[in-house]
Write an enzyme that holds these catalytic residues in place. Structure first.
Site, short mmCIF file in Angstrom:
data_model
loop_
_atom_site.label_atom_id
_atom_site.label_comp_id
_atom_site.label_asym_id
_atom_site.label_seq_id
_atom_site.Cartn_x
_atom_site.Cartn_y
_atom_site.Cartn_z
N TYR A 92 80.11 -3.96 -28.65
CA TYR A 92 79.12 -3.22 -29.45
C TYR A 92 79.06 -1.76 -29.01
CZ TYR A 92 76.95 -7.36 -31.60
OH TYR A 92 76.69 -8.48 -32.32
N LYS B 126 56.23 -20.83 -7.69
CA LYS B 126 55.77 -20.38 -9.01
C LYS B 126 56.97 -20.04 -9.89
CE LYS B 126 55.26 -15.68 -7.17
NZ LYS B 126 54.30 -14.71 -6.60
C1 LIG Z 1 54.72 -14.45 -5.26
C2 LIG Z 1 53.80 -14.43 -4.11
C3 LIG Z 1 54.25 -14.76 -2.82
C4 LIG Z 1 55.71 -14.94 -2.49
O1 LIG Z 1 56.27 -13.66 -2.36
P1 LIG Z 1 57.81 -13.44 -1.97
O2 LIG Z 1 57.93 -11.97 -1.86
O3 LIG Z 1 58.61 -14.01 -3.08
O4 LIG Z 1 58.04 -14.15 -0.69
C5 LIG Z 1 53.31 -14.88 -1.81
N1 LIG Z 1 51.99 -14.65 -2.04
C6 LIG Z 1 51.53 -14.29 -3.27
C7 LIG Z 1 50.09 -14.03 -3.45
C8 LIG Z 1 52.42 -14.15 -4.33
O5 LIG Z 1 51.95 -13.76 -5.52
#
Ligand SMILES: *Cc1c(COP(=O)(O)O)cnc(C)c1O
Length: 373
Positions: A263, A42
């Site tokens: 800054y 994702k």
């Molecule tokens: C993002 C997500 C993962 C992966 O989690 P990590 O901590 O990055 O390994 C797995 N399951 C769900 C439902 C998620 O939202």
């Protein structure tokens, strides 16, 4: 640094697909017998480029991929072979169900309306439609509440029309191994599974894999660990770093003791100093909270970031480097194995996940390895 191609961008982001695939294989090697290892890609594979990351993992043997949104799944479908399963964590928004079928995306159904809409489409198409069902075991974020789940599974045709691939849940605090919530969620998940005999289970994210075999069930869903984020709080990271970020020096200058920099003049040189202005800023995801907190590196030497990080630039104190070592056009390491995503996150007051997903779109990107023919 002779292996660096000339870049016109302000920085070079190198993404080591061989390290990524090694990480996937080493996670898989930890699994209980019978469990498969998926990959969560994702948010454009946590900022590293899903169109390169997912095919590399496929070539390493991965067949189950997870995205968050339907449109991420649609974008991923053409870059993966047909036998790769693409699962959509958020499931379809109302009206997107047919899009899921058209692009062969498997939704995670998180609510009774999502279940009903999926069943409605199955009736219309006169087909069984594949899906994952999520039950909430403690996150209170996505998934059926336990009483909804009990109600749904109490009636024999509660899941009619759905070819249930997995029952799924998600862990709250898996990186904290002694947190009591882990065991509680495991118990609730086991109780949920008992109501759906024969259906495969999926509970663990990256950190959940390290909680032990009991958490693995049939499919684990690592994301962060694939990309080099440490999975267990307070323990050495067994995974390989995947990214290296090298920022380009725009100018160097000498300043007298007492000169204030950047800054709002948040840093003043305590000694006669040499400083370098680097073409990376908070607009590139190099978080402003790293002002006077982050480090750059060169030849094994850590060099402090001084003054406030600007939108397009940051300033590094290079006084500790030999005269003439760094000049215009040279590259300084802003993320490397000794100053990795977790170390940067600690200095910025955040987590490695946010460092990765903030990585800038302006960087020149170089992919290394990945088994492409
Ligand atoms: C993002 C997500 C993962 C992966 O989690 P990590 O901590 O990055 O390994 C797995 N399951 C769900 C439902 C998620 O939202």
């Amino acid at each position: 640094m002779t292996d660096i191609p000339p870049i016109k961008a302000g920085a070079l982001l190198s993404i080591d697909l061989d390290a990524l695939c090694d990480n996937w294989r080493s996670l898989r090697a930890r699994l209980a017998a019978g469990a498969d290892c998926a990959a969560v890609v994702k948010a454009d594979a946590y900022g590293l480029g899903a169109d390169r990351v997912a095919p590399a993992l496929y070539r390493a043997g991965c067949r189950d991929f997870f995205v968050a949104h339907v449109n991420e799944g649609i974008a991923l479908r053409p870059v993966l072979p047909a036998d790769a399963a693409i699962h959509v964590l958020h499931g379809p928004h109302p009206g997107d169900e047919r899009e899921c079928v058209r692009h062969r995306l498997v939704p995670v159904l998180n609510s009774l309306p999502q279940v009903q809409a999926w069943q409605g489409l199955a009736r219309d198409l006169d087909a069984m439609l594949p899906a994952i069902l999520q039950v909430d075991t403690g996150m209170a974020r996505l998934g059926l509440a336990f009483d909804e789940f009990e109600h749904l599974t109490a009636s024999p045709d509660g899941l009619q029309g759905i070819a249930l691939k997995f029952l799924m849940s998600h862990l709250v605090s898996a990186e904290a191994q002694d947190c009591a919530v882990n065991g509680l969620q495991l118990e609730r998940f086991q109780a949920a599974r008992a109501r759906l005999p024969g259906v495969r289970g999926s509970l663990a994210n990256s950190s959940g894999i390290f909680l032990g075999d009991a958490y693995h069930f049939d499919l684990v869903r690592p994301g962060a660990a694939l990309y080099g984020v440490a999975p267990v709080a307070g323990q050495p990271n067994p995974l390989r770093p995947v990214i290296r970020l090298q920022g380009k020096v725009l100018q160097t200058r000498r300043i007298a003791a007492g000169t204030a920099v950047g800054y709002s003049h948040t840093w003043t040189a305590a000694r006669p100093s040499r400083i370098a202005t680097v073409a990376v800023g908070y607009a590139d995801g190099y978080l402003r909270s790293l002002s006077n907190a982050g480090v750059a590196r060169c030849d094994g030497i850590s060099l402090p970031l001084v003054g406030n990080i600007s939108m397009d630039t940051l300033i590094v104190d290079i006084t500790d480097l030999p005269e003439g070592r760094i000049g215009e056009g040279d590259l300084l390491d802003l993320a490397d194995p000794l100053n990795g995503v977790d170390a940067i996150a600690a200095r910025a007051g955040t987590i490695g996940y946010e460092i990765l997903t903030s990585l800038g779109q302006r960087y020149a990107r170089r992919y290394i390895g990945g088994g492409e023919g």
